[in-house]
Design a protein around this motif. Structure first.
Motif: not given
Length: 251
Positions: A221-228
């Motif tokens: 939740k902390n990493n995937v949305p930011r990267k996308a």
């Protein structure tokens, strides 16, 4: 290796090249990398991997109904299922995973329903099952292409209120209407990349060398949305349903 667990069994499927729809970039590599990773925690004889043309519907069902079944010891085996490739929703309840030879106009006969996998594996009475699904059901590829040129984007409101058995946990790459994206630099799906990074130890919040489902979900939740957002200006919010406190693995 000291941490290999004889009770861990993995079925890993990754399909980049499809017979009837556009490709799912890097999905074959997701499966290959995940296989390498799982060799750290499971015995190689307990890992079943199907990539591209091996991952037909009949090949995938045989892996589920024969190979996986033959390795599961009731109430003892901990099963990990990993799928990277296309998914499609036929309506708001029926979510399908597309095998290499699936035909999007004949999903019922040529693809595999997510619920069918859950029902089948549940019937073998494993101790626990964790599923990682790097796919989306929006009718669009990782690059944003329609799966089939003539297809209209699917705007079904897919409901994800899955009726899961208590010993199942499912991690999905995105919410039902979102796209699941890839990373060109790493040649992987964003979700798959962070699943493996997290399991390597990065998701271990309390540093006890155990990673729970809840810890991994927080990390995703902390990493995937930011990267996308950074790479594609898209929303991609991974979802989790299942037992948060279950220890997924020790490292």
């Amino acid at each position: 290796r000291k941490n290999r667990d004889t009770n861990k069994i993995a079925l890993i499927i990754g399909i980049e090249k499809y017979d009837n729809v556009v490709s799912s970039s890097y999905s074959n590599l997701d499966a290959k990398y995940f296989t390498q990773y799982i060799k750290n925690v499971a015995h190689p004889s307990n890992i079943i991997t199907l990539v591209d043309d091996k991952a037909t519907r009949s090949g995938s069902l045989a892996a589920l109904a024969k190979e996986l079944r033959g390795r599961i010891i009731a109430v003892q085996s901990e099963v990990i299922i990993f799928f990277s490739g296309h998914g499609l929703a036929e309506n708001e309840k029926d979510l399908y995973l597309l095998t290499n030879d699936s035909d999007q106009d004949l999903l019922e006969f040529t693809a595999i329903k997510r619920d069918q996998i859950i029902k089948l594996v549940s019937s073998y009475k494993p101790k626990s099952v964790v599923m990682f699904l790097d796919t989306c059901y929006s009718g669009t590829s990782r690059k944003g292409e329609q799966l089939v040129a003539s297809a209209r984007p699917i705007r079904i409101k897919v409901s994800d209120d899955l009726d899961l058995p208590n010993n199942f946990s499912i991690f999905s790459a995105s919410q039902a209407t979102e796209l699941s994206s890839g990373m060109d630099e790493e040649k992987q799906g964003i979700f798959s990349y962070y699943v493996m990074k997290g399991l390597e130890g990065n998701a271990d919040e309390n540093k006890d060398r155990k990673i729970t489902n809840g810890e991994l979900h927080n990390y995703l939740k902390n990493n995937v949305p930011r990267k996308a957002l950074q790479l594609h200006s898209r929303n991609q919010n991974p979802t989790f349903k299942g037992v948060a406190e279950q220890v997924l693995l020790q490292y």
